[in-house]
Every structure is written in structure tokens, then in C-alpha cells.
Design an enzyme around this catalytic site. Structure first.
Site, short mmCIF file in Angstrom:
data_model
loop_
_atom_site.label_atom_id
_atom_site.label_comp_id
_atom_site.label_asym_id
_atom_site.label_seq_id
_atom_site.Cartn_x
_atom_site.Cartn_y
_atom_site.Cartn_z
N LYS A 252 -9.87 -7.99 7.28
CA LYS A 252 -10.81 -8.51 8.24
C LYS A 252 -10.64 -7.30 9.39
O LYS A 252 -9.68 -6.37 9.24
CB LYS A 252 -10.25 -9.61 9.41
N HIS B 173 0.59 -1.32 0.02
CA HIS B 173 -0.10 0.27 -0.03
C HIS B 173 0.91 1.20 0.01
O HIS B 173 0.50 2.17 -0.63
CB HIS B 173 -0.91 -0.03 1.28
#
Ligand code: SF4
Lengths: 192, 294
Positions: A103, A36
């Protein structure tokens, strides 16, 4: 239960609502912290086609290399997504992602990004490493393996009925906010 | 004692069992939770996937979860057995189990950020030794996952925000707050290991030791037994549910231990263990006979 084919259009994604259970089939890519950060440092033209209109999976897999040089995912559960909160909305916008799998859910900036760009947050079952690895029959190619190492590399994978729950949709809905709000109310009741 | 110098393979098997076979008491608790959830709802689906995963991991002898956690180990030994020799063997077993992929290389050098690659590192595995009178070595281990470790908490009573005083009602308020704060982030449904009292070090150790207890048992201290039952019930009333999807199954068990404290301190320490509540135990007697306790 709905099946969702990847790549997917914005129109299809906008039909999804918080609480929908869907099974994904088709091509997606993995990426976590290092990826990222790297995706936002520059425009990464080479991975762009593998991100457009598909989803990024927050996963640091255990990978086996076969004798013929191909790879298999041996264990592949989701990792905690909130660490990507500073980058996620911008990564979605820049690379044309239609969703994120992870999650624990994400924050307000990502939720706004999902609405703006037409994308969703999909919650996989944390810890279900074997069931999820089985839903990943094929590893197509990998980016930045030497530079990032196995868990952080960007793996282009083929998935087959990969189970997820829409926990943040493209209309500002968040299952995490709903559950947290309701549990807060019940907590206050119990602590009266 | 020579029989205790040849334990590496036994320890590797202990690790393999813990990493790949979820104990029966945990599986039963997950099944019970699934039966209580609304049919075809998200909570039921999540528990169904979890149970399917447990079954699959066992059948192919692969890790239940890719985060194989920190091995936290309690070893009881007779007089005269070298704890240094036992520790060296356990470290070797962790390295071997990592090579055989029962453990992920899970130790990162905190200063350089580099993975040690062996599964072992400074403080990993974490070993506790206690001498006892029995003529055997007993090893009990949990594999403590990182995501759930991140939602553990330690409260210092009194706590004015929670209106928690220095009594069991204060303990109750702190523990419920910890369950609320964790939401689904520790891979709910979880097992809580709680310690009341102690200091900031001893309390976390005691809270983890509670995780060795079977999911269904009765605390020998009646007021703690009552509090455990109540917190399990009330924790589940919060409605967080598996993975935080909402539902009735937020906790599988609450286990509370107690330590004495300094007059100035009253800690409530909560260790959150994810549904992947991995534990295993073995006993090795003087003749080298190995008995699996789980
Ligand atoms: S919290 Fe537990 S089940 Fe969840 S990813 Fe970590 S080790 Fe696995």
C-alpha cells in the site's frame, strides 16, 4: 473485472495498465523489511522457485497454528511499501518477480525496475485485514519463521480472487504520480 | 471504592468493541462516500471492500485491521478513586485483550527492536485522567493506527512556504497542506483531529481528543464550525480519494479544538485518523452498573 492467474508471464503483466482492477488467484509469497534485506545479502536459492513469475506481498500477517501443524492467516492487510524502496527493484530483477503488492505506492527506482524487468505494483486495500485474509485460503509453507518471527517471515500462500488495483505499471505509469499531480494543482487553486 | 477495583473484564470488552466494531457514525460516513463516488470506479470499489471488511470483522468478532493501533484513553473519575488502580487495570486489560487476539502484540522496545509480546509497553496504552463531579467513571478510547499516525503533522505559523499567517486562514492553509501531503498513505478516507494553539505536547493531545466527537456534530465555536465545514469540503476537492486512488471521498470529517498559546507560538496540529476510526466508550456508576456509550 479481470482475473489474473499466478504464476504469470511477462507478456500478461505488460498488458496491465494503471487503474486496472484485478483479482489474483494462485501462489504468491509474503515479505517485508527483514526479508528484503536478507534477499539482497545473497542469492537465496531455496526461495527462488517460489518467487519466479509470481508476486511478493508486503504483509505482516497474524497467523494461527492449527493442531495438525498447518497455518492459517487470520488477518492479512498490506503494510506500507515505501520502506522497501532501496531494495525492491533489485529483488525483482534477481528473483524474477512479476509484481509487488502493498500500500501507498513506491518511488522512482522501483518504477524504473518495473519497466526494466516487466513487473507491476499492485495496491491492496489498506486495513481490509479480514476480507484479504479470507482471500488467502491456504498457507503452503514458510521460510525463515524462527529467524524473522511471524510478521517478517516469508509465507508461501495460495490466494483466491485477491482484489488489487494496478497503481504502477510496466510502462512507467503511476497512479500515485497522477493523483498527486492533480491534487497539487487543485491545492494551488485553493490556496491562491 | 470497591466497584472500581474490578474493571479488567469491562475494559477488555471496551477494547474488543473498539477493535472489531466500527462505530455506526463512521460506517454511515463511509456509505455516504461510496454513494457519491462514480459507480464501478476504483474509489467506489475501495469503499465497497472497506465496508465489506467492517461487516465481516463485526460478524466474526475479529480485528477490523491487523494494526490494532495504540489505545489512547481518557478516563473521567469521581473524587477519591485511585487513578493508579485504574491504570493498572487498564494495562492488564490490554495484555488480556492481546492474548485473546483483539489486539495484535503492538509494542516494540525502541532500543532493542524487540516486541514486548504483551501489547503493552512504555507509554502504551496512553492514559489521561481527569477528576469530575459526577458519581461515575467514564472511559473513552480510540485505537490509533500507525500508518495514519505517520502522516500527522504539526505546523508553526507563520509559514512562508504556505503563505500562512497567524489566523484562521493560516490554519486553513496548513490543514489543506497536511491533507495533500498525506495523499492516501494514512489509509484514506480519514478523519482529521486538529488543534489550534497549545504547545507541542498539549496540542497533539487535544487534536486526538477531537476524534472522540461524533462524525456529524457542530462545533460550539461558530468560527471553528464554519472552518470545519469548509475544510471538509475543500479537503475532498483535492481528489485524493480512498487509498489515494483518486475520488471524492478523501476526508470523512474535520474536527477542530482550540487551546491558548504563548505569545511566541502558534501551532496547527493535525492528527490523521484512518478510515478504521476505531473508538468505544463506557460508563460505570457507583453501583457497578455498566452502560455502553457506543
Ligand atoms: S492506517 Fe489504519 S487502516 Fe491503515 S493499516 Fe494502519 S491502522 Fe490499518
Amino acid at each position: 473485472m479481470a482475473e489474473l492467474k499466478l504464476p504469470v508471464s511477462e507478456e500478461e503483466i505488460r498488458k496491465l495498465k494503471v487503474g486496472d482492477f484485478v483479482e489474483l488467484s494462485g501462489r504468491m509469497i509474503t515479505g517485508r523489511d527483514t526479508a528484503h534485506h536478507w534477499l539482497m545479502q545473497d542469492v537465496r536459492e531455496d526461495v527462488m522457485p517460489y518467487m519466479k513469475d509470481t508476486v511478493i506481498y508486503h504483509c505482516g500477517p497474524v497467523v494461527a497454528k492449527n493442531d495438525d501443524g498447518s497455518y492459517d492467516f487470520v488477518a492479512a492487510g498490506p503494510t506500507t511499501s515505501i520502506r522497501e524502496e532501496p531494495y525492491q527493484a533489485d529483488v525483482i530483477g534477481r528473483y524474477g518477480l512479476r509484481g509487488v503488492i502493498g500500500k501507498g505506492g513506491m518511488g522512482a527506482k522501483t518504477l524504473a525496475g518495473l519497466a526494466e524487468h516487466g513487473a507491476v505494483y499492485l495496491h491492496a486495500i489498506g486495513g481490509a485485514a479480514q476480507v484479504l485474509a479470507r482471500a488467502i485460503p491456504k498457507v503452503e509453507r514458510v521460510f525463515m519463521l524462527d529467524e524473522f518471527g511471524v510478521p517478517e517471515a516469508m509465507w508461501v500462500i495460495e490466494v483466491d480472487r485477491f482484489p488489487v488495483v494496478v497503481s504502477m505499471d510496466s510502462h512507467g505509469g503511476s497512479l500515485h504520480d497522477e493523483v498527486e499531480g492533480e491534487s497539487k494543482r487543485r491545492l494551488e487553486e485553493l490556496l491562491k | 471504592m470497591a466497584v472500581y477495583e474490578n474493571l479488567v473484564e469491562t475494559f477488555v470488552e471496551l477494547i474488543r468493541r473498539a477493535s472489531t466494531q466500527l462505530p455506526d457514525d463512521v460506517v454511515s460516513a463511509l456509505e455516504k462516500g461510496k454513494a457519491e463516488e462514480q459507480k464501478t470506479g476504483l474509489a467506489e470499489k475501495a469503499l465497497g471492500t472497506i465496508l465489506e471488511n467492517v461487516e465481516l470483522a463485526r460478524s466474526i468478532s475479529a480485528p477490523i485491521c491487523q494494526d490494532t493501533g495504540t489505545p489512547v484513553v481518557w478516563i473521567h473519575h469521581p473524587v477519591g478513586v485511585s487513578t493508579r488502580a485504574l491504570a493498572a487495570q487498564f494495562h492488564e486489560a490490554v495484555r488480556t485483550a492481546t492474548e485473546r487476539k483483539f489486539l495484535r502484540p503492538n509494542a516494540v522496545d525502541t532500543l532493542t527492536g524487540r516486541n514486548t509480546g504483551t501489547g503493552a509497553g512504555r507509554g502504551i496504552p496512553f492514559l489521561h485522567f481527569e477528576e469530575w463531579d459526577e458519581p461515575r467513571v467514564e472511559v473513552r478510547m480510540i485505537l490509533k493506527g500507525g500508518g495514519s499516525e505517520n502522516v500527522g503533522a504539526q505546523y508553526k505559523l507563520p509559514d512562508s512556504r504556505l503563505k500562512a499567517g497567524r489566523d484562521l486562514e493560516g490554519v486553513r492553509r496548513a490543514v489543506l497542506d497536511a491533507v495533500f501531503e498525506a495523499q492516501g498513505k494514512g489509509c484514506a478516507p480519514g478523519v482529521l483531529g486538529v488543534c489550534v494553539g497549545g504547545d507541542r505536547v498539549s496540542a497533539f493531545e487535544m487534536s486526538k481528543r477531537q476524534l472522540l466527537r461524533p462524525i456529524v456534530d457542530t462545533n460550539p465555536i461558530p468560527e471553528l464550525a464554519e472552518l470545519e465545514e469548509r475544510l471538509l469540503r475543500e479537503g475532498n476537492q483535492l481528489g485524493v480519494g480512498p487509498m489515494g486512488f483518486g475520488g471524492k471521498t478523501t476526508l470523512l470529517a474535520v474536527k477542530i479544538g482550540v487551546l491558548d498559546r504563548l505569545p511566541a507560538c502558534y501551532f496547527v496540529t493535525v492528527t490523521y485518523m484512518c478510515w478504521a476510526d476505531r473508538k468505544a466508550a463506557v460508563s460505570i456508576d457507583e453501583g457497578g452498573e455498566v452502560t455502553w456509550l457506543s
